[in-house]
Design a protein around this motif. Structure first.
Motif, PDB file in Angstrom:
ATOM      1  N   PHE A   1      48.137  50.231  41.749  1.00  0.00           N
ATOM      2  CA  PHE A   1      46.978  50.548  41.787  1.00  0.00           C
ATOM      3  C   PHE A   1      46.764  51.053  40.878  1.00  0.00           C
ATOM      4  O   PHE A   1      47.015  52.368  39.866  1.00  0.00           O
ATOM      5  CB  PHE A   1      45.928  51.357  43.190  1.00  0.00           C
ATOM      6  CG  PHE A   1      46.223  50.310  44.462  1.00  0.00           C
ATOM      7  CD1 PHE A   1      46.185  49.728  45.276  1.00  0.00           C
ATOM      8  CD2 PHE A   1      47.345  51.271  45.073  1.00  0.00           C
ATOM      9  CE1 PHE A   1      46.201  49.028  45.392  1.00  0.00           C
ATOM     10  CE2 PHE A   1      48.154  50.371  46.285  1.00  0.00           C
ATOM     11  CZ  PHE A   1      46.983  49.528  46.752  1.00  0.00           C
ATOM     12  N   GLN A   2      45.305  50.488  39.922  1.00  0.00           N
ATOM     13  CA  GLN A   2      44.828  51.073  38.194  1.00  0.00           C
ATOM     14  C   GLN A   2      44.785  52.331  38.957  1.00  0.00           C
ATOM     15  O   GLN A   2      44.392  52.652  38.006  1.00  0.00           O
ATOM     16  CB  GLN A   2      44.067  49.382  38.748  1.00  0.00           C
ATOM     17  CG  GLN A   2      42.618  49.944  36.776  1.00  0.00           C
ATOM     18  CD  GLN A   2      42.267  49.059  36.598  1.00  0.00           C
ATOM     19  OE1 GLN A   2      42.319  47.901  37.229  1.00  0.00           O
ATOM     20  NE2 GLN A   2      42.042  49.165  35.246  1.00  0.00           N
ATOM     21  N   ASN A   3      44.106  51.950  39.936  1.00  0.00           N
ATOM     22  CA  ASN A   3      43.538  54.002  40.343  1.00  0.00           C
ATOM     23  C   ASN A   3      44.713  54.414  41.273  1.00  0.00           C
ATOM     24  O   ASN A   3      44.222  54.101  41.872  1.00  0.00           O
ATOM     25  CB  ASN A   3      41.996  54.193  40.931  1.00  0.00           C
ATOM     26  CG  ASN A   3      40.673  52.964  40.173  1.00  0.00           C
ATOM     27  OD1 ASN A   3      40.743  53.355  38.707  1.00  0.00           O
ATOM     28  ND2 ASN A   3      40.529  52.300  40.296  1.00  0.00           N
TER      29      ASN A   3
ATOM     30  N   LEU B   1      52.857  46.446  38.630  1.00  0.00           N
ATOM     31  CA  LEU B   1      52.210  47.422  38.654  1.00  0.00           C
ATOM     32  C   LEU B   1      51.073  47.460  37.091  1.00  0.00           C
ATOM     33  O   LEU B   1      50.597  45.984  36.879  1.00  0.00           O
ATOM     34  CB  LEU B   1      53.878  48.029  37.250  1.00  0.00           C
ATOM     35  CG  LEU B   1      54.941  48.381  37.718  1.00  0.00           C
ATOM     36  CD1 LEU B   1      55.472  48.370  36.182  1.00  0.00           C
ATOM     37  CD2 LEU B   1      54.571  49.732  38.728  1.00  0.00           C
ATOM     38  N   ASP B   2      49.552  48.176  37.981  1.00  0.00           N
ATOM     39  CA  ASP B   2      48.457  47.560  37.606  1.00  0.00           C
ATOM     40  C   ASP B   2      47.865  48.354  36.536  1.00  0.00           C
ATOM     41  O   ASP B   2      48.131  49.893  37.265  1.00  0.00           O
ATOM     42  CB  ASP B   2      47.514  47.744  38.235  1.00  0.00           C
ATOM     43  CG  ASP B   2      46.120  46.884  38.463  1.00  0.00           C
ATOM     44  OD1 ASP B   2      46.103  46.728  36.914  1.00  0.00           O
ATOM     45  OD2 ASP B   2      45.046  46.287  39.221  1.00  0.00           O
ATOM     46  N   GLU B   3      47.944  47.667  35.931  1.00  0.00           N
ATOM     47  CA  GLU B   3      48.172  49.168  34.127  1.00  0.00           C
ATOM     48  C   GLU B   3      48.432  50.896  34.709  1.00  0.00           C
ATOM     49  O   GLU B   3      47.843  51.302  34.600  1.00  0.00           O
ATOM     50  CB  GLU B   3      46.173  48.849  34.226  1.00  0.00           C
ATOM     51  CG  GLU B   3      45.780  47.840  33.915  1.00  0.00           C
ATOM     52  CD  GLU B   3      44.598  48.541  32.723  1.00  0.00           C
ATOM     53  OE1 GLU B   3      44.228  49.531  32.415  1.00  0.00           O
ATOM     54  OE2 GLU B   3      44.130  47.470  32.432  1.00  0.00           O
ATOM     55  N   PRO B   4      49.586  50.716  34.716  1.00  0.00           N
ATOM     56  CA  PRO B   4      50.538  52.060  34.838  1.00  0.00           C
ATOM     57  C   PRO B   4      50.832  52.926  33.209  1.00  0.00           C
ATOM     58  O   PRO B   4      50.745  53.947  33.624  1.00  0.00           O
ATOM     59  CB  PRO B   4      51.598  51.752  34.761  1.00  0.00           C
ATOM     60  CG  PRO B   4      51.996  50.603  34.055  1.00  0.00           C
ATOM     61  CD  PRO B   4      50.990  49.671  34.185  1.00  0.00           C
TER      62      PRO B   4
ATOM     63  N   LYS C   1      42.396  40.748  36.290  1.00  0.00           N
ATOM     64  CA  LYS C   1      43.617  40.529  36.040  1.00  0.00           C
ATOM     65  C   LYS C   1      43.734  41.307  37.560  1.00  0.00           C
ATOM     66  O   LYS C   1      44.269  41.180  38.196  1.00  0.00           O
ATOM     67  CB  LYS C   1      44.326  41.013  34.793  1.00  0.00           C
ATOM     68  CG  LYS C   1      43.964  40.865  33.704  1.00  0.00           C
ATOM     69  CD  LYS C   1      44.403  42.173  32.388  1.00  0.00           C
ATOM     70  CE  LYS C   1      43.761  43.290  32.702  1.00  0.00           C
ATOM     71  NZ  LYS C   1      42.341  43.466  32.059  1.00  0.00           N
ATOM     72  N   THR C   2      43.025  42.117  38.057  1.00  0.00           N
ATOM     73  CA  THR C   2      43.624  42.811  38.801  1.00  0.00           C
ATOM     74  C   THR C   2      42.585  41.860  40.272  1.00  0.00           C
ATOM     75  O   THR C   2      43.443  42.193  41.515  1.00  0.00           O
ATOM     76  CB  THR C   2      42.414  44.387  39.151  1.00  0.00           C
ATOM     77  OG1 THR C   2      43.091  45.160  37.936  1.00  0.00           O
ATOM     78  CG2 THR C   2      42.622  44.816  40.573  1.00  0.00           C
ATOM     79  N   THR C   3      41.915  41.063  39.693  1.00  0.00           N
ATOM     80  CA  THR C   3      41.292  40.377  41.290  1.00  0.00           C
ATOM     81  C   THR C   3      42.704  39.511  41.341  1.00  0.00           C
ATOM     82  O   THR C   3      43.202  39.266  42.803  1.00  0.00           O
ATOM     83  CB  THR C   3      40.220  39.712  40.455  1.00  0.00           C
ATOM     84  OG1 THR C   3      38.925  40.452  40.424  1.00  0.00           O
ATOM     85  CG2 THR C   3      39.531  38.521  41.366  1.00  0.00           C
TER      86      THR C   3
HETATM   87 MG    MG Z   1      41.454  45.619  36.226  1.00  0.00          MG
END
Ligand code: MG
Ligand code: ADP
Length: 283
Positions: free
Chosen positions: A109-111, A200-203, A59-61
């Motif tokens: 960002f996820q982090n 939105l990455d894993e908000p 997903k993030t990629t």
């Molecule tokens: Mg990810």
């Protein structure tokens, strides 16, 4: 959701000019690992589309290829009429992340990546900077145009803090804000770039269930108020059910299902991908 089931946002039947993003056969290899494998993905304008799947699914990629952080190994991505993947001989090239931001893609960002010892207000102003017209020498010379622009940027940053529910917290260092507020601040900074597409990455990562419900409602309200198109990455299937028009499920880099939330939830391959690896969210 019934609204989503009746929606005309069916992949394949949407004319290209109604698509904000059209990705075809997008692939990313890291050495021998195929992190994203020939993924087709459409994002109709004005929709909320979710990309879900177990940890490590890619997903993030995939996100990173839309934002110019990674160059795809193969495939094409068209955003708002711009080809983001350019062939140069046998190699592929992509836009630099700041150019992608200028084209109208904002992300979180996820982090969380905030400037911890800068105020919340200044963190948002970093996002506004993309569209400022002044140059550094204006600042050195303290030109009136620079001062006027600075005042406007403070005003705009305060508006954005209001919009995300951080009224009155502009002077607090980012790292001293509660976790949920830091997530909101990241969204304010992404909105400062005036995006057409918000990624939105894993908000809701690391949030308890009431914080998660609040964030979910907030994301829905963003589309209503700003007319944004939103691509949401989520690990937790329950989060996306209420707000997504369409859901794409990745597993080991491949699309294993695509459809309305109800269709996806009932898909045996999706249930297996989640329950088979003991991941949460497929209840
Ligand atoms: Mg990810
Ligand atoms: P997700 O966001 O769905 O959890 P990722 O996109 O972060 O998954 O990762 C997909 C796969 O690609 C994982 O196996 C991960 O280890 C690998 N991967 C991601 N980024 C890199 C990288 N920069 N270099 C090597 N492998 C990577």
């Amino acid at each position: 959701m019934t609204a989503a089931s009746a929606s005309p946002l069916v992949t394949g039947s949407v004319p290209d000019d109604r698509l904000l993003v059209r990705a075809r056969k997008v692939t990313k290899r890291f050495g021998g690992l195929v992190a994203v494998n020939a993924v087709d993905f459409d994002i109709p304008r004005g929709s909320i589309v979710s990309l879900i799947g177990p940890n490590g699914a890619g997903k993030t990629t995939f996100f990173n290829m839309i934002t110019g952080a990674y160059t795809p190994s193969d495939g094409e991505i068209v955003f708002d009429g711009h080809d983001l993947v350019i062939r140069s001989g046998r190699r592929l090239k992509t836009y630099k992340p700041h150019r992608v931001t200028e084209l109208g893609i904002g992300r979180t960002f996820q982090n969380i990546r905030l400037f911890g010892t800068m105020s919340a207000l200044d963190n948002v102003r970093v996002g506004l900077h993309v569209h400022l017209r002044s140059h550094w020498w204006d600042a050195v010379l303290r030109l009136p145009s620079m001062r006027a622009e600075e005042e406007r940027s403070v005003e705009r940053a305060l508006e954005l803090l209001d919009l995300v529910g951080l009224t009155g917290r502009g002077n607090i260092w980012a790292r001293n804000l509660p976790y949920g507020d830091q997530r909101r601040l990241e969204i304010a900074r992404a909105l400062a770039t005036n995006p057409k597409l918000l990624l939105l990455d894993e908000p809701t990562a690391g949030m308890n269930s009431s914080e998660t419900a609040e964030m979910t409602a907030f994301i829905r309200s963003l589309r209503a108020r700003l007319g944004l198109t939103i691509l949401l990455i989520e690990h937790d299937m329950r989060v996306v059910m209420g707000i997504s028009d369409r859901v794409t499920v990745l597993d080991y880099g491949e699309v294993i299902a695509e459809g309305t939330p109800d269709e996806v939830r009932a898909n045996p391959r999706v249930i297996e991908a989640y329950l088979g690896r003991g991941a949460a969210g497929a209840s």
